[in-house]
Design an enzyme around this catalytic site. Structure first.
Site, PDB file in Angstrom:
ATOM      1  N   TYR A 109       0.924  -1.382  -0.474  1.00 56.25           N
ATOM      2  CA  TYR A 109       0.070   0.437  -0.519  1.00 56.25           C
ATOM      3  C   TYR A 109       1.150   1.039  -0.201  1.00 56.25           C
ATOM      4  CZ  TYR A 109      -3.004   3.503   1.850  1.00 56.25           C
ATOM      5  OH  TYR A 109      -3.676   5.291   2.253  1.00 56.25           O
ATOM      6  N   LYS A 134     -11.548  -1.212   6.670  1.00 60.33           N
ATOM      7  CA  LYS A 134     -12.107  -2.022   5.657  1.00 60.33           C
ATOM      8  C   LYS A 134     -12.660  -2.703   6.240  1.00 60.33           C
ATOM      9  CE  LYS A 134      -8.733   0.895   4.255  1.00 60.33           C
ATOM     10  NZ  LYS A 134      -7.693   0.732   4.067  1.00 60.33           N
ATOM     11  N   ASP A 193       0.397  -8.257   6.468  1.00 62.13           N
ATOM     12  CA  ASP A 193      -0.740  -6.726   6.241  1.00 62.13           C
ATOM     13  C   ASP A 193      -1.787  -7.746   6.023  1.00 62.13           C
ATOM     14  OD1 ASP A 193      -2.476  -5.529   6.082  1.00 62.13           O
ATOM     15  OD2 ASP A 193      -1.426  -3.883   5.663  1.00 62.13           O
TER      16      ASP A 193
HETATM   17  N1  LCS Z   1      -2.415  -1.922   4.996  1.00 60.68           N
HETATM   18  C1  LCS Z   1      -3.290  -2.221   3.598  1.00 60.68           C
HETATM   19  C2  LCS Z   1      -3.366  -3.065   2.890  1.00 60.68           C
HETATM   20  C3  LCS Z   1      -4.411  -0.746   3.451  1.00 60.68           C
HETATM   21  O1  LCS Z   1      -4.403  -1.178   1.962  1.00 60.68           O
HETATM   22  C4  LCS Z   1      -4.026   0.140   4.133  1.00 60.68           C
HETATM   23  C5  LCS Z   1      -5.057   1.950   3.678  1.00 60.68           C
HETATM   24  C6  LCS Z   1      -3.190   0.475   5.268  1.00 60.68           C
HETATM   25  C7  LCS Z   1      -2.325  -0.687   5.284  1.00 60.68           C
HETATM   26  C8  LCS Z   1      -3.973   2.461   5.898  1.00 60.68           C
HETATM   27  O2  LCS Z   1      -4.834   2.183   6.748  1.00 60.68           O
HETATM   28  P1  LCS Z   1      -5.230   2.570   7.427  1.00 60.68           P
HETATM   29  O3  LCS Z   1      -4.826   3.816   7.611  1.00 60.68           O
HETATM   30  O4  LCS Z   1      -6.086   3.923   5.879  1.00 60.68           O
HETATM   31  O5  LCS Z   1      -6.397   2.778   8.042  1.00 60.68           O
HETATM   32  N2  LCS Z   1      -5.811   1.268   2.198  1.00 60.68           N
HETATM   33  C9  LCS Z   1      -6.352   2.083   1.784  1.00 60.68           C
HETATM   34  C10 LCS Z   1      -6.697   2.070  -0.003  1.00 60.68           C
HETATM   35  O6  LCS Z   1      -6.401   1.117  -0.547  1.00 60.68           O
HETATM   36  N3  LCS Z   1      -7.473   2.636  -0.320  1.00 60.68           N
HETATM   37  O7  LCS Z   1      -7.873   4.469   0.767  1.00 60.68           O
HETATM   38  C11 LCS Z   1      -6.767   3.329   1.735  1.00 60.68           C
END
Ligand code: LCS
Length: 385
Positions: A105, A202, A177
């Site tokens: 990501y 998510k 992850d």
């Molecule tokens: N790990 C993965 C695999 C993610 O897809 C995301 C966010 C994060 C960690 C970070 O999480 P957050 O701090 O946003 O809760 N992914 C996003 C995406 O694919 N679109 O918007 C956010």
């Protein structure tokens, strides 16, 4: 107890017997006397002190997630990135080497390649699928291995057990992850991984109403991380968000089942559609990592990436013309979301590195929701034409 029942179960409220656990929306906790306060800070009394140091609503959520990931403990953070950065700051120090996958990501990639390097951690990015491809990069200073499986947004997979076995032989910590599948579809700790991280924003929350993150591991890792990283860095989850997340989790299995069923149907139809060049979905027999999927995932999940004939411009036309599907980043929502990784979630990664990881400008990412599958298909078909 069956796994699905564990997802739904709520703990008995010791106070007034409310069916749904109450929200302890308080910053601090009252001590009956100075000695009690001192005992709590000394750790000889397990009562709560101050919400950054622990809160009953947040603790209940942490216990539920630990149970679902087959771990002894869990720490809840204010975002997925807070969980990832806190976890890596907790286990690494200057002079250590971190081996991370090339496909990550965008913000994770940026933190690892920019911020961690600033603190003297040597970072090696490797595009591995199995231990064999990873082994040549291991040195005496390798402290941890970090990867996503499936990865965001290419959905490429890593053979979890082979990497966990190699890491164990070399005394190296492994971090996975697990955001794209949730604990319902994959449990890396059962395959020998030390630490699982989640963006709880998510699938776990499922309703797009909060930002949150989780670190899940056994207590020899969680306890020091709770005392040092979570408490002193302070990016904790609020009790309100922990409560919303807890309620979201209680329908995880039926949301995942439904969106996954929709995704299987849509991926097959997309693959046959004349306007589509390539589809990436672990459940397709044509998918490069389908064999790894069979070994470690309970299902393919509900994320699909694809390339439209006509590349970037054609992808943009599609995304601008959907009506039921929503043009937005994030994923794992009950509603279908569509977005463009190269200009949105992964724009922060330099183009050359992005393309090495398979994130081409023409790639469109699709997070399939729980709507009626025929309505999603009608929307996609109309936008594609
Ligand atoms: N790990 C993965 C695999 C993610 O897809 C995301 C966010 C994060 C960690 C970070 O999480 P957050 O701090 O946003 O809760 N992914 C996003 C995406 O694919 N679109 O918007 C956010």
């Amino acid at each position: 107890m069956n796994y699905n029942s564990k997802i739904v179960k709520v703990k008995k409220d010791p106070g007034h017997g409310s069916h749904i656990p109450p929200i302890y929306m308080t910053s601090t906790f009252v001590f009956n006397n100075v000695q009690e306060g001192a005992d709590r800070f000394a750790g000889t009394d397990s009562g709560f002190m101050y919400t950054r140091l622990g809160n009953p609503t947040v603790r209940e959520l942490e216990e539920k997630v630990a149970e679902l990931e087959f771990a002894e403990g869990c720490l809840a953070f204010s975002s997925g990135m807070a969980a990832i950065t806190g976890c890596l700051m907790g286990i690494l120090q200057a002079g250590d080497q971190l081996i991370a996958h090339t496909a990550l990501y965008g913000a994770t990639h940026a933190f690892i390649t920019k911020t961690l390097k600033k603190f003297g951690v040597e970072v090696t990015l490797v595009p591995f699928k199995t231990a064999e491809e990873l082994e040549p990069h291991i040195t005496a200073r390798t402290k941890a291995i970090y990867f996503e499986t499936p990865s965001n947004p290419t959905l490429s997979l890593v053979d979890i057990k082979s990497v966990a076995d190699l890491a164990k032989q070399n005394g190296i910590l492994t971090v996975v992850d697990n955001t794209f599948l949730s604990p319902y579809l994959q449990n890396p700790l059962l395959l020998g991984i030390d630490i699982v991280v989640h963006s709880a924003t998510k699938y776990l929350s499922g309703h797009g109403y909060l930002i949150g993150g989780l670190v899940v591991a056994n207590n020899h890792i969680i306890d020091p991380m709770r005392k040092e990283v979570q408490k002193n860095m302070g990016a904790v989850m609020s009790p309100m968000d922990a409560w919303l997340l807890y309620q979201g989790i209680r329908t995880l299995h039926i949301r995942m089942d439904r969106s996954q069923e929709n995704a299987k149907i849509l991926a097959e139809r997309l693959e046959k559609h004349a306007a589509i060049k390539e589809v990436f979905f672990p459940g397709l027999s044509s998918f490069a990592d389908n064999e790894i999927m069979q070994k470690q995932m309970k299902g393919p999940g509900a994320m699909i990436s694809f390339v439209v004939n006509g590349g970037y411009e054609a992808g943009v036309r599609l995304m601008n013309n959907v009506k039921l599907c929503t043009l937005a980043v994030s994923l794992g929502d009950v509603g279908t979301l569509i977005q463009h990784p190269a200009s949105m979630t992964h724009a922060i990664i330099p183009k050359e590195e992005r393309e090495t990881a398979g994130i081409w400008d023409g790639l469109v990412r699709f997070s399939v929701g729980i709507e009626d599958v025929e309505d999603i298909w009608t929307d996609l078909e109309a936008a594609l034409s």
